[in-house]
Design an enzyme around this catalytic site. Structure first.
Site, PDB file in Angstrom:
ATOM      1  N   GLU A 277       0.950  -1.133  -0.093  1.00  0.00           N
ATOM      2  CA  GLU A 277       0.001  -0.146  -0.062  1.00  0.00           C
ATOM      3  C   GLU A 277       0.953   1.286  -0.136  1.00  0.00           C
ATOM      4  O   GLU A 277       0.159   2.346  -0.613  1.00  0.00           O
ATOM      5  CB  GLU A 277      -0.997  -0.158   1.733  1.00  0.00           C
ATOM      6  CG  GLU A 277      -2.408  -0.897   1.252  1.00  0.00           C
ATOM      7  CD  GLU A 277      -3.307  -0.076   2.050  1.00  0.00           C
ATOM      8  OE1 GLU A 277      -2.680   0.397   2.668  1.00  0.00           O
ATOM      9  OE2 GLU A 277      -4.566  -0.384   1.673  1.00  0.00           O
ATOM     10  N   HIS A 298       9.911 -26.688  -1.363  1.00  0.00           N
ATOM     11  CA  HIS A 298       9.676 -27.556  -2.617  1.00  0.00           C
ATOM     12  C   HIS A 298       7.642 -27.166  -3.243  1.00  0.00           C
ATOM     13  O   HIS A 298       7.148 -28.093  -3.296  1.00  0.00           O
ATOM     14  CB  HIS A 298       8.970 -29.167  -1.460  1.00  0.00           C
ATOM     15  CG  HIS A 298      10.426 -28.779  -0.558  1.00  0.00           C
ATOM     16  ND1 HIS A 298      10.936 -30.182  -1.158  1.00  0.00           N
ATOM     17  CD2 HIS A 298      10.634 -28.740  -0.082  1.00  0.00           C
ATOM     18  CE1 HIS A 298      11.631 -30.504  -0.337  1.00  0.00           C
ATOM     19  NE2 HIS A 298      11.916 -29.287   0.254  1.00  0.00           N
ATOM     20  N   LYS A 412     -14.057  -0.314  -4.276  1.00  0.00           N
ATOM     21  CA  LYS A 412     -14.649  -0.076  -3.620  1.00  0.00           C
ATOM     22  C   LYS A 412     -16.036   0.528  -4.540  1.00  0.00           C
ATOM     23  O   LYS A 412     -17.031   0.283  -3.844  1.00  0.00           O
ATOM     24  CB  LYS A 412     -14.433   0.872  -2.067  1.00  0.00           C
ATOM     25  CG  LYS A 412     -13.860   0.387  -1.077  1.00  0.00           C
ATOM     26  CD  LYS A 412     -12.975   1.470   0.161  1.00  0.00           C
ATOM     27  CE  LYS A 412     -12.107   1.328   0.736  1.00  0.00           C
ATOM     28  NZ  LYS A 412     -11.895   2.218   1.787  1.00  0.00           N
TER      29      LYS A 412
END
Ligand code: PA5
Length: 430
Positions: A277, A298, A412
């Site tokens: 951010e 792995h 949003k």
């Protein structure tokens, strides 16, 4: 002993003369960081500014929670929960209520699972939102509030603590009206820089950890990394920012935060949010990712070693994890581990770390080791502050504002439009 930057696996990727060329830019970054300009930079002096009154108030609330609750529901998203989550994963010896995080998704299955775990157990709630209006925690809080009122009636208010803005927001208003316990997030401290405010301190203390030691570590870091204004290239927080900037300018585009201890996995998530951010804007910034080793050796290990050469790696290393486990002596060598008998797991794990760092470096992945002395609250406080400071400097080196997050708004707006929230039409927020 404090944090140490080990640069042996940067050789060939970052040269001394490249670092020397950053002297002026680091000084300019420091100047900007220390200049008041309306941006939320209060976290920078928070460790030394935090007084006895606040710590005592947090400890008192934490004590009540510990006495009355089997479960503490911590409701928040992003910077409003990742610091506490990092600390709870990191610190050994929790002896408080079980802490469950919610409000960081809107998954019906996760929410109902958490609510059903509350059945028959005493609950306390800490709802955390600086804006006081973020949708995910707001929905979770509404569900929890309904449960609390049904279960405890007028007594519910005694079990709810709200951590929000000192003056504004819906949560603040609800808190005043309902008489819930209240803690404030300073105006000049943004969400992802707020772990050392009550945002992080209350859940950490409620879980039974020593917030004074945490703050002491952060204070040490403030004195070590923020206050000295000379030799910025010898200041590990500034130097680390310069290293990342050099690697980014040389074409690396992913910063992989790796750790060989599961207790650091929450810290990796906190780092991802801090860097993502703060620095991911204007088409710039290293994409922050994390890996949990040995497990991921792995899976991702193959890609790290031989995939696209876009990665650089920061490994969180712990000199002493306080655990004395050794490979047992069995008296037979059927499993072929006789050569390890009696050796400490800590030593073996660190050898794996060094061997892997060398392999990745040979494969074209520069690796910075950040070595912390111990696994304890003081060290964690220092780590939090070190990375907050270094990340802010990184933002200035990139030429962006590390303290805003305009890109988070887009989803949003779309979500509100699709949900039919009043005031939202098209993709425009009114
Ligand atoms: O770092 C940030 O500012 C964000 O991640 C916020 O913490 C997050 O969006 C939650 O916001 P709020 O605390 O206002 O609910």
């Amino acid at each position: 002993m404090s944090l140490i930057l080990d640069e042996q696996f940067l050789s060939g990727f970052v040269t001394q003369s490249e670092l020397d060329a950053y002297t002026g830019r680091l000084a300019a970054a420091r100047e900007r960081l220390h200049t008041p300009d309306g941006q939320p930079k209060g976290w920078r002096t928070l460790p030394c500014d935090t007084g006895e009154e606040l710590l005592s108030a947090v400890e008192t609330a934490a004590r009540t929670i510990r006495e009355e609750a089997d479960i503490l529901l911590v409701i928040g998203i992003g910077g409003s929960y990742l610091g506490a989550k990092a600390a709870l994963d990191f610190l050994p010896g929790a002896n408080g209520p079980e802490v469950l995080f919610l409000g960081n998704d809107m998954s019906p299955s996760h929410l109902s699972e958490v609510l059903s775990r509350c059945e028959g157990r005493e609950i306390a709630v800490n709802v955390i939102s600086k804006s006081g209006s973020t949708t995910e925690p707001a929905i979770a809080f509404r569900l929890v509030l309904e449960l609390m009122q049904r279960r405890y009636g007028s007594e519910a208010a005694r079990r709810i603590w709200c951590t929000t803005d000192p003056a504004s927001g819906i949560l603040r208003q609800m808190c005043e009206e309902e008489g819930w316990g209240r803690f404030e997030i300073p105006r000049d401290v943004g969400g992802r820089f707020s772990v050392l405010t009550p945002v992080g301190l209350l859940p950490i203390a409620a879980a039974g950890h020593d917030i004074r030691a945490l703050m002491e570590g952060a204070r040490t870091a403030q004195r070590l990394y923020d206050e000295p204004d000379h030799d910025l290239l010898l200041n590990p927080a500034y130097r680390y920012a310069a290293i990342q900037d050099i690697l980014s300018r040389k074409g690396k585009s992913v910063e992989l935060f790796g750790a060989y201890e599961p207790f650091a996995s929450g810290l990796s998530l906190w780092l991802i949010q801090l860097y993502g951010e703060s620095c991911g804007k204007d088409g710039k910034g290293l994409f922050p990712a994390s890996a949990q080793f040995s497990t991921d050796l792995h899976s991702l290990g193959q890609y790290i070693q031989e995939g696209q050469r876009i990665l650089c790696e920061t490994v969180l290393d712990f000199a002493d994890t306080g655990c004395g486990l050794t490979v047992p002596v069995l008296g037979s060598d059927h499993d072929g581990l006789g050569y390890l008998e009696g050796r400490s797991l800590g030593e073996i794990n660190r050898i794996a770390l060094m061997a892997t760092a060398e392999a990745h470096w040979n494969g074209g992945v520069p690796v910075t080791l950040v070595t912390a002395p111990r696994r304890d609250a003081q060290t964690l406080g220092e780590l939090f502050y070190f990375f907050e400071l270094s990340c802010a400097v990184s933002g200035y080196l990139l030429g962006i504002n590390p303290f805003d997050q305009p890109g988070v708004e887009q989803y949003k707006r779309n979500m509100f439009r699709l949900l039919g929230k009043p005031g939202y039409t098209g993709t425009e927020a009114k």
